[in-house]
Design a protein around this motif. Sequence first.
Motif, PDB file in Angstrom:
ATOM      1  N   ILE B  12      28.024   3.931  28.164  1.00  0.00           N
ATOM      2  CA  ILE B  12      26.723   4.160  27.536  1.00  0.00           C
ATOM      3  C   ILE B  12      26.627   3.202  26.361  1.00  0.00           C
ATOM      4  CG2 ILE B  12      25.228   5.819  26.347  1.00  0.00           C
ATOM      5  CD1 ILE B  12      26.713   8.042  27.857  1.00  0.00           C
ATOM      6  N   THR B  13      25.556   2.458  26.293  1.00  0.00           N
ATOM      7  CA  THR B  13      25.410   1.480  25.238  1.00  0.00           C
ATOM      8  C   THR B  13      23.972   1.447  24.749  1.00  0.00           C
ATOM      9  OG1 THR B  13      25.936  -0.822  24.632  1.00  0.00           O
ATOM     10  CG2 THR B  13      24.804  -0.482  26.718  1.00  0.00           C
ATOM     11  N   LYS B  14      23.778   0.863  23.610  1.00  0.00           N
ATOM     12  CA  LYS B  14      22.431   0.727  23.070  1.00  0.00           C
ATOM     13  C   LYS B  14      21.864  -0.620  23.484  1.00  0.00           C
ATOM     14  CE  LYS B  14      23.067   3.731  19.086  1.00  0.00           C
ATOM     15  NZ  LYS B  14      23.037   3.848  17.607  1.00  0.00           N
ATOM     16  N   ARG B  15      20.592  -0.638  23.642  1.00  0.00           N
ATOM     17  CA  ARG B  15      19.893  -1.873  23.997  1.00  0.00           C
ATOM     18  C   ARG B  15      20.275  -2.989  23.024  1.00  0.00           C
ATOM     19  NH1 ARG B  15      13.632  -1.047  23.991  1.00  0.00           N
ATOM     20  NH2 ARG B  15      14.145  -0.845  21.802  1.00  0.00           N
ATOM     21  N   GLY B  16      20.562  -4.153  23.599  1.00  0.00           N
ATOM     22  CA  GLY B  16      20.916  -5.299  22.761  1.00  0.00           C
ATOM     23  C   GLY B  16      22.408  -5.533  22.617  1.00  0.00           C
ATOM     24  N   GLN B  17      23.205  -4.530  22.977  1.00  0.00           N
ATOM     25  CA  GLN B  17      24.661  -4.682  22.898  1.00  0.00           C
ATOM     26  C   GLN B  17      25.192  -5.425  24.118  1.00  0.00           C
ATOM     27  OE1 GLN B  17      26.619  -3.442  20.137  1.00  0.00           O
ATOM     28  NE2 GLN B  17      24.524  -3.465  19.379  1.00  0.00           N
ATOM     29  N   ASN B  18      26.369  -5.985  23.972  1.00  0.00           N
ATOM     30  CA  ASN B  18      27.052  -6.633  25.102  1.00  0.00           C
ATOM     31  C   ASN B  18      28.047  -5.643  25.712  1.00  0.00           C
ATOM     32  OD1 ASN B  18      25.699  -8.905  24.202  1.00  0.00           O
ATOM     33  ND2 ASN B  18      27.509  -9.849  23.284  1.00  0.00           N
ATOM     34  N   VAL B  19      28.203  -5.718  27.033  1.00  0.00           N
ATOM     35  CA  VAL B  19      29.181  -4.880  27.712  1.00  0.00           C
ATOM     36  C   VAL B  19      29.984  -5.738  28.678  1.00  0.00           C
ATOM     37  CG1 VAL B  19      27.876  -2.729  27.532  1.00  0.00           C
ATOM     38  CG2 VAL B  19      27.530  -4.211  29.522  1.00  0.00           C
ATOM     39  N   THR B  20      31.217  -5.322  28.926  1.00  0.00           N
ATOM     40  CA  THR B  20      32.088  -6.021  29.871  1.00  0.00           C
ATOM     41  C   THR B  20      32.756  -5.004  30.770  1.00  0.00           C
ATOM     42  OG1 THR B  20      32.522  -7.815  28.306  1.00  0.00           O
ATOM     43  CG2 THR B  20      34.045  -7.578  30.144  1.00  0.00           C
ATOM     44  N   PHE B  21      32.729  -5.282  32.057  1.00  0.00           N
ATOM     45  CA  PHE B  21      33.367  -4.421  33.048  1.00  0.00           C
ATOM     46  C   PHE B  21      34.498  -5.189  33.715  1.00  0.00           C
ATOM     47  CE2 PHE B  21      29.885  -2.059  32.008  1.00  0.00           C
ATOM     48  CZ  PHE B  21      28.693  -2.349  32.656  1.00  0.00           C
ATOM     49  N   PRO B  70      39.500 -15.405  36.379  1.00  0.00           N
ATOM     50  CA  PRO B  70      40.283 -16.538  35.866  1.00  0.00           C
ATOM     51  C   PRO B  70      41.529 -16.914  36.662  1.00  0.00           C
ATOM     52  CG  PRO B  70      40.428 -14.640  34.393  1.00  0.00           C
ATOM     53  CD  PRO B  70      39.384 -14.323  35.400  1.00  0.00           C
ATOM     54  N   LYS B  71      42.246 -15.974  37.179  1.00  0.00           N
ATOM     55  CA  LYS B  71      43.479 -16.322  37.892  1.00  0.00           C
ATOM     56  C   LYS B  71      43.396 -15.902  39.348  1.00  0.00           C
ATOM     57  CE  LYS B  71      46.353 -16.077  33.778  1.00  0.00           C
ATOM     58  NZ  LYS B  71      47.534 -15.462  33.127  1.00  0.00           N
ATOM     59  N   GLY B  72      42.199 -15.653  39.810  1.00  0.00           N
ATOM     60  CA  GLY B  72      42.045 -15.262  41.200  1.00  0.00           C
ATOM     61  C   GLY B  72      42.503 -13.850  41.483  1.00  0.00           C
ATOM     62  N   SER B  73      42.696 -13.077  40.411  1.00  0.00           N
ATOM     63  CA  SER B  73      43.086 -11.677  40.646  1.00  0.00           C
ATOM     64  C   SER B  73      41.971 -10.767  40.160  1.00  0.00           C
ATOM     65  CB  SER B  73      44.417 -11.371  39.972  1.00  0.00           C
ATOM     66  OG  SER B  73      44.336 -11.664  38.579  1.00  0.00           O
ATOM     67  N   PHE B  74      42.084 -10.205  38.947  1.00  0.00           N
ATOM     68  CA  PHE B  74      41.025  -9.323  38.449  1.00  0.00           C
ATOM     69  C   PHE B  74      39.795 -10.140  38.075  1.00  0.00           C
ATOM     70  CE2 PHE B  74      40.738 -10.122  33.924  1.00  0.00           C
ATOM     71  CZ  PHE B  74      41.918 -10.797  33.652  1.00  0.00           C
ATOM     72  N   SER B  75      38.680  -9.438  37.944  1.00  0.00           N
ATOM     73  CA  SER B  75      37.430 -10.098  37.557  1.00  0.00           C
ATOM     74  C   SER B  75      36.753  -9.293  36.457  1.00  0.00           C
ATOM     75  CB  SER B  75      36.492 -10.198  38.761  1.00  0.00           C
ATOM     76  OG  SER B  75      35.229 -10.725  38.399  1.00  0.00           O
ATOM     77  N   THR B  76      35.983  -9.985  35.646  1.00  0.00           N
ATOM     78  CA  THR B  76      35.163  -9.304  34.641  1.00  0.00           C
ATOM     79  C   THR B  76      33.706  -9.678  34.838  1.00  0.00           C
ATOM     80  OG1 THR B  76      35.519 -11.095  33.056  1.00  0.00           O
ATOM     81  CG2 THR B  76      37.006  -9.198  32.925  1.00  0.00           C
ATOM     82  N   LEU B  77      32.837  -8.728  34.568  1.00  0.00           N
ATOM     83  CA  LEU B  77      31.398  -8.943  34.589  1.00  0.00           C
ATOM     84  C   LEU B  77      30.883  -8.595  33.204  1.00  0.00           C
ATOM     85  CD1 LEU B  77      28.748  -9.456  36.273  1.00  0.00           C
ATOM     86  CD2 LEU B  77      28.648  -6.972  36.574  1.00  0.00           C
ATOM     87  N   GLU B  78      30.241  -9.552  32.552  1.00  0.00           N
ATOM     88  CA  GLU B  78      29.708  -9.321  31.219  1.00  0.00           C
ATOM     89  C   GLU B  78      28.188  -9.354  31.266  1.00  0.00           C
ATOM     90  OE1 GLU B  78      30.556 -12.293  28.215  1.00  0.00           O
ATOM     91  OE2 GLU B  78      29.949 -10.947  26.584  1.00  0.00           O
ATOM     92  N   ILE B  79      27.584  -8.418  30.575  1.00  0.00           N
ATOM     93  CA  ILE B  79      26.137  -8.415  30.400  1.00  0.00           C
ATOM     94  C   ILE B  79      25.863  -8.533  28.910  1.00  0.00           C
ATOM     95  CG2 ILE B  79      23.953  -7.256  30.875  1.00  0.00           C
ATOM     96  CD1 ILE B  79      25.437  -5.506  32.911  1.00  0.00           C
ATOM     97  N   GLN B  80      25.158  -9.569  28.531  1.00  0.00           N
ATOM     98  CA  GLN B  80      24.830  -9.768  27.119  1.00  0.00           C
ATOM     99  C   GLN B  80      23.434  -9.216  26.834  1.00  0.00           C
ATOM    100  OE1 GLN B  80      25.326 -14.058  26.726  1.00  0.00           O
ATOM    101  NE2 GLN B  80      27.416 -13.785  25.998  1.00  0.00           N
ATOM    102  N   ARG B  81      23.254  -8.756  25.620  1.00  0.00           N
ATOM    103  CA  ARG B  81      21.931  -8.283  25.148  1.00  0.00           C
ATOM    104  C   ARG B  81      21.330  -7.326  26.171  1.00  0.00           C
ATOM    105  NH1 ARG B  81      22.171 -13.542  25.047  1.00  0.00           N
ATOM    106  NH2 ARG B  81      20.517 -13.832  26.603  1.00  0.00           N
ATOM    107  N   THR B  82      22.038  -6.256  26.434  1.00  0.00           N
ATOM    108  CA  THR B  82      21.618  -5.325  27.486  1.00  0.00           C
ATOM    109  C   THR B  82      20.191  -4.820  27.280  1.00  0.00           C
ATOM    110  OG1 THR B  82      22.695  -3.535  26.257  1.00  0.00           O
ATOM    111  CG2 THR B  82      23.924  -4.522  28.096  1.00  0.00           C
ATOM    112  N   GLU B  83      19.548  -4.568  28.403  1.00  0.00           N
ATOM    113  CA  GLU B  83      18.183  -4.024  28.430  1.00  0.00           C
ATOM    114  C   GLU B  83      18.216  -2.717  29.221  1.00  0.00           C
ATOM    115  OE1 GLU B  83      15.944  -7.068  30.352  1.00  0.00           O
ATOM    116  OE2 GLU B  83      16.239  -8.530  28.733  1.00  0.00           O
TER     117      GLU B  83
END
Lengths: 108, 113
Positions: B12-21, B70-83
């Motif tokens: 749960i985040t506020k609008r405008g924050q960045n999140v990474t999964f 980055p190393k072909g193993s795990f991955s991250t998804l980042e969303i900047q300035r969430t809406e």
Amino acid sequence: QQPVQSPQAVILREGEDAVINCSSSKALYSVHWYRQKHGEAPVFLMILLKGGEQKGHDKISASFNEKKQQSSLYLTASQLSYSGTYFCGTGNNRKLIWGLGTSLAVNP
Amino acid sequence: DTGVSQDPRHKITKRGQNVTFRCDPISEHNRLYWYRQTLGQGPEFLTYFQNEAQLEKSRLLSDRFSAERPKGSFSTLEIQRTEQGDSAMYLCASSLQGDNEQFFGPGTRLTVL
């Protein structure tokens, strides 16, 4: 182009059969079928590939008509556990484009 | 192997924050996919990797979204300035190369207030 699924929803009594269809306006390379229960991730059922190869569960059957650009999933002698939303995804050996789903409810 | 895992399960985040999964795929799978799903819809393709290379990204995806593996193993998804429109379930899946079964993780449910 998103594949079109029909029907949108089906209600069955346990033991009845159902057919779910998936059609595309583009030539199909492969069709994937998945089932998703509420609040859970999609679970693989079957892949049908151009040329006739199929990969999937023995208890699920499906057809792939390349000329008509259609696939159908056949659910026979339905069980309560078959309830969920069925998605088809059309693939090109790279990514899947998913349909909107067919909601299936099996009642006792 | 324990399957595909995703972290966090809920955000749960506020609008405008960045999140990474984060997504950890099945170890021998060289393909990794990110999807977004909203209620009543099928999964919507976002992007996919083969090993560490990002081979395709949806044209619907704005520049606020970025993914790495980055190393072909795990991955991250980042969303900047969430809406608020970013609120959805974000699914990760992995597979062997080619047209093969995709194994899905449990998803990360994002709520933007």
